[in-house]
Scaffold this motif. Sequence first.
Motif, PDB file in Angstrom:
ATOM      1  N   GLY A   1       0.876  -1.273   0.002  1.00 14.52           N
ATOM      2  CA  GLY A   1      -0.104  -0.183   0.110  1.00 14.52           C
ATOM      3  C   GLY A   1       0.866   1.144   0.057  1.00 14.52           C
ATOM      4  O   GLY A   1       0.497   2.347  -0.864  1.00 14.52           O
ATOM      5  N   ILE A   2       1.935   1.245   0.826  1.00 13.62           N
ATOM      6  CA  ILE A   2       2.708   2.414   0.979  1.00 13.62           C
ATOM      7  C   ILE A   2       3.515   2.770  -0.439  1.00 13.62           C
ATOM      8  O   ILE A   2       3.578   3.644  -0.995  1.00 13.62           O
ATOM      9  CB  ILE A   2       3.911   2.302   1.825  1.00 13.62           C
ATOM     10  N   VAL A   3       3.796   1.544  -1.125  1.00 13.65           N
ATOM     11  CA  VAL A   3       4.470   1.760  -2.494  1.00 13.65           C
ATOM     12  C   VAL A   3       3.241   1.982  -3.574  1.00 13.65           C
ATOM     13  O   VAL A   3       3.596   2.977  -4.617  1.00 13.65           O
ATOM     14  CB  VAL A   3       5.189   0.424  -2.763  1.00 13.65           C
ATOM     15  N   LEU A   4       2.321   1.598  -3.435  1.00 13.24           N
ATOM     16  CA  LEU A   4       1.064   1.385  -4.512  1.00 13.24           C
ATOM     17  C   LEU A   4       0.518   2.760  -4.530  1.00 13.24           C
ATOM     18  O   LEU A   4      -0.227   3.075  -5.593  1.00 13.24           O
ATOM     19  CB  LEU A   4       0.391   0.393  -4.972  1.00 13.24           C
ATOM     20  N   ILE A   5       0.032   3.330  -3.592  1.00 13.46           N
ATOM     21  CA  ILE A   5      -0.742   4.212  -3.319  1.00 13.46           C
ATOM     22  C   ILE A   5      -0.166   5.789  -3.863  1.00 13.46           C
ATOM     23  O   ILE A   5       0.876   5.848  -3.368  1.00 13.46           O
ATOM     24  CB  ILE A   5      -1.007   4.785  -1.954  1.00 13.46           C
ATOM     25  N   PRO A   6      -0.599   6.260  -4.814  1.00 10.51           N
ATOM     26  CA  PRO A   6       0.020   7.425  -5.566  1.00 10.51           C
ATOM     27  C   PRO A   6       0.156   8.680  -4.611  1.00 10.51           C
ATOM     28  O   PRO A   6      -0.980   8.969  -3.812  1.00 10.51           O
ATOM     29  CB  PRO A   6      -0.801   7.749  -6.658  1.00 10.51           C
ATOM     30  N   GLY A   7       1.088   9.439  -4.460  1.00  9.30           N
ATOM     31  CA  GLY A   7       1.201  10.573  -3.729  1.00  9.30           C
ATOM     32  C   GLY A   7       0.240  11.622  -4.123  1.00  9.30           C
ATOM     33  O   GLY A   7       0.010  12.503  -3.437  1.00  9.30           O
ATOM     34  N   GLY A   8      -0.028  11.504  -5.283  1.00 11.83           N
ATOM     35  CA  GLY A   8      -0.858  12.739  -6.008  1.00 11.83           C
ATOM     36  C   GLY A   8      -2.251  12.452  -5.276  1.00 11.83           C
ATOM     37  O   GLY A   8      -2.908  13.722  -5.293  1.00 11.83           O
ATOM     38  N   LEU A   9      -2.536  11.569  -4.840  1.00 17.06           N
ATOM     39  CA  LEU A   9      -4.025  11.538  -4.329  1.00 17.06           C
ATOM     40  C   LEU A   9      -4.173  11.960  -2.920  1.00 17.06           C
ATOM     41  O   LEU A   9      -4.961  12.711  -2.428  1.00 17.06           O
ATOM     42  CB  LEU A   9      -4.410   9.890  -3.858  1.00 17.06           C
ATOM     43  N   ILE A  10      -3.038  12.124  -2.132  1.00 16.29           N
ATOM     44  CA  ILE A  10      -2.852  12.446  -0.704  1.00 16.29           C
ATOM     45  C   ILE A  10      -2.333  14.091  -0.730  1.00 16.29           C
ATOM     46  O   ILE A  10      -2.619  14.514   0.262  1.00 16.29           O
ATOM     47  CB  ILE A  10      -1.928  11.697  -0.094  1.00 16.29           C
ATOM     48  N   SER A  11      -1.575  14.471  -2.016  1.00 13.88           N
ATOM     49  CA  SER A  11      -0.915  15.646  -2.032  1.00 13.88           C
ATOM     50  C   SER A  11      -2.016  16.987  -1.770  1.00 13.88           C
ATOM     51  O   SER A  11      -1.641  18.162  -1.396  1.00 13.88           O
ATOM     52  CB  SER A  11      -0.293  15.894  -3.066  1.00 13.88           C
ATOM     53  N   HIS A  12      -3.192  16.679  -2.313  1.00  7.73           N
ATOM     54  CA  HIS A  12      -4.256  17.652  -2.086  1.00  7.73           C
ATOM     55  C   HIS A  12      -4.550  17.918  -0.433  1.00  7.73           C
ATOM     56  O   HIS A  12      -4.717  19.314  -0.205  1.00  7.73           O
ATOM     57  CB  HIS A  12      -5.559  17.433  -2.488  1.00  7.73           C
ATOM     58  N   VAL A  13      -4.317  17.200   0.341  1.00 10.86           N
ATOM     59  CA  VAL A  13      -4.677  17.329   1.793  1.00 10.86           C
ATOM     60  C   VAL A  13      -3.259  17.908   2.441  1.00 10.86           C
ATOM     61  O   VAL A  13      -3.643  18.800   3.528  1.00 10.86           O
ATOM     62  CB  VAL A  13      -4.816  15.934   2.483  1.00 10.86           C
ATOM     63  N   VAL A  14      -2.185  17.372   2.100  1.00  9.51           N
ATOM     64  CA  VAL A  14      -1.097  17.872   2.738  1.00  9.51           C
ATOM     65  C   VAL A  14      -0.531  19.418   2.624  1.00  9.51           C
ATOM     66  O   VAL A  14      -0.342  19.831   1.427  1.00  9.51           O
ATOM     67  CB  VAL A  14       0.422  16.912   2.301  1.00  9.51           C
ATOM     68  N   ARG A  15      -0.485  20.192   3.764  1.00  7.26           N
ATOM     69  CA  ARG A  15      -0.115  21.453   3.541  1.00  7.26           C
ATOM     70  C   ARG A  15       1.067  21.448   4.605  1.00  7.26           C
ATOM     71  O   ARG A  15       1.104  21.317   5.655  1.00  7.26           O
ATOM     72  CB  ARG A  15      -1.010  22.139   4.102  1.00  7.26           C
ATOM     73  N   VAL A  16       2.513  22.125   4.099  1.00  5.41           N
ATOM     74  CA  VAL A  16       3.438  21.935   4.935  1.00  5.41           C
ATOM     75  C   VAL A  16       4.177  23.311   4.590  1.00  5.41           C
ATOM     76  O   VAL A  16       4.371  23.754   3.646  1.00  5.41           O
ATOM     77  CB  VAL A  16       4.609  20.993   4.462  1.00  5.41           C
ATOM     78  N   SER A  17       4.255  23.992   5.859  1.00  2.68           N
ATOM     79  CA  SER A  17       4.986  25.376   5.779  1.00  2.68           C
ATOM     80  C   SER A  17       6.636  25.121   5.821  1.00  2.68           C
ATOM     81  O   SER A  17       7.158  24.249   6.320  1.00  2.68           O
ATOM     82  CB  SER A  17       4.616  26.140   6.972  1.00  2.68           C
ATOM     83  N   GLY A  18       7.139  26.163   5.739  1.00  2.00           N
ATOM     84  CA  GLY A  18       8.793  26.199   5.581  1.00  2.00           C
ATOM     85  C   GLY A  18       9.316  26.477   4.056  1.00  2.00           C
ATOM     86  O   GLY A  18       8.219  26.585   3.017  1.00  2.00           O
ATOM     87  N   ASP A  19      10.502  26.564   3.874  1.00  2.00           N
ATOM     88  CA  ASP A  19      11.226  26.843   2.694  1.00  2.00           C
ATOM     89  C   ASP A  19      12.232  26.020   2.506  1.00  2.00           C
ATOM     90  O   ASP A  19      12.930  25.379   3.057  1.00  2.00           O
ATOM     91  CB  ASP A  19      11.538  28.286   2.699  1.00  2.00           C
ATOM     92  N   GLY A  20      12.252  25.624   1.151  1.00  2.00           N
ATOM     93  CA  GLY A  20      13.592  24.803   0.616  1.00  2.00           C
ATOM     94  C   GLY A  20      13.418  23.357   1.083  1.00  2.00           C
ATOM     95  O   GLY A  20      12.313  22.736   1.081  1.00  2.00           O
ATOM     96  N   GLU A  21      14.747  22.826   1.470  1.00  2.00           N
ATOM     97  CA  GLU A  21      14.664  21.564   1.753  1.00  2.00           C
ATOM     98  C   GLU A  21      14.035  21.086   2.993  1.00  2.00           C
ATOM     99  O   GLU A  21      13.620  20.083   2.947  1.00  2.00           O
ATOM    100  CB  GLU A  21      16.440  21.216   1.980  1.00  2.00           C
ATOM    101  N   THR A  22      13.902  21.765   4.195  1.00  2.00           N
ATOM    102  CA  THR A  22      13.237  21.442   5.154  1.00  2.00           C
ATOM    103  C   THR A  22      11.720  21.435   4.946  1.00  2.00           C
ATOM    104  O   THR A  22      11.275  20.128   5.484  1.00  2.00           O
ATOM    105  CB  THR A  22      13.332  22.706   6.318  1.00  2.00           C
ATOM    106  N   ALA A  23      11.014  22.088   4.076  1.00  2.00           N
ATOM    107  CA  ALA A  23       9.870  22.001   3.699  1.00  2.00           C
ATOM    108  C   ALA A  23       9.580  20.564   3.095  1.00  2.00           C
ATOM    109  O   ALA A  23       8.706  19.911   3.273  1.00  2.00           O
ATOM    110  CB  ALA A  23       9.168  22.944   2.851  1.00  2.00           C
ATOM    111  N   MET A  24      10.459  20.333   2.203  1.00  2.00           N
ATOM    112  CA  MET A  24      10.227  19.182   1.202  1.00  2.00           C
ATOM    113  C   MET A  24      10.513  17.903   2.205  1.00  2.00           C
ATOM    114  O   MET A  24       9.746  16.881   1.942  1.00  2.00           O
ATOM    115  CB  MET A  24      11.348  19.171   0.086  1.00  2.00           C
ATOM    116  N   ASP A  25      11.416  17.932   3.116  1.00  2.00           N
ATOM    117  CA  ASP A  25      11.690  16.818   4.044  1.00  2.00           C
ATOM    118  C   ASP A  25      10.412  16.531   4.952  1.00  2.00           C
ATOM    119  O   ASP A  25       9.801  15.562   5.097  1.00  2.00           O
ATOM    120  CB  ASP A  25      12.738  17.161   5.158  1.00  2.00           C
ATOM    121  N   LYS A  26       9.537  17.727   5.289  1.00  2.00           N
ATOM    122  CA  LYS A  26       8.310  17.503   6.099  1.00  2.00           C
ATOM    123  C   LYS A  26       7.179  16.749   5.369  1.00  2.00           C
ATOM    124  O   LYS A  26       6.425  16.370   5.798  1.00  2.00           O
ATOM    125  CB  LYS A  26       7.863  18.863   6.634  1.00  2.00           C
TER     126      LYS A  26
END
Length: 84
Positions: A31-56
Amino acid sequence: MVKRCRSNAMGLVLLTYSNENTYFFIILIAGIVLIPGGLISHVVRVSGDGETAMDKYDFTLLLIKAAISALIALAVLQIVRRVR
């Protein structure tokens, strides 16, 4: 279900896992491998800038995918138990 086998020379307990645990982990990883990130990316909001934000973002995405996969795996195992 976890069963205790025996202790080795260093006192560590060796464990064997039942088939249900194996199936749970297989469904979880799939499930972790096959669930596309695009389905979940609408829900995820992360603050920050640059590499820190991408890590979060990546970590949050992984946690959400793991939670969804765990719920699916538990549901599938419950259905399989009731059918048997």
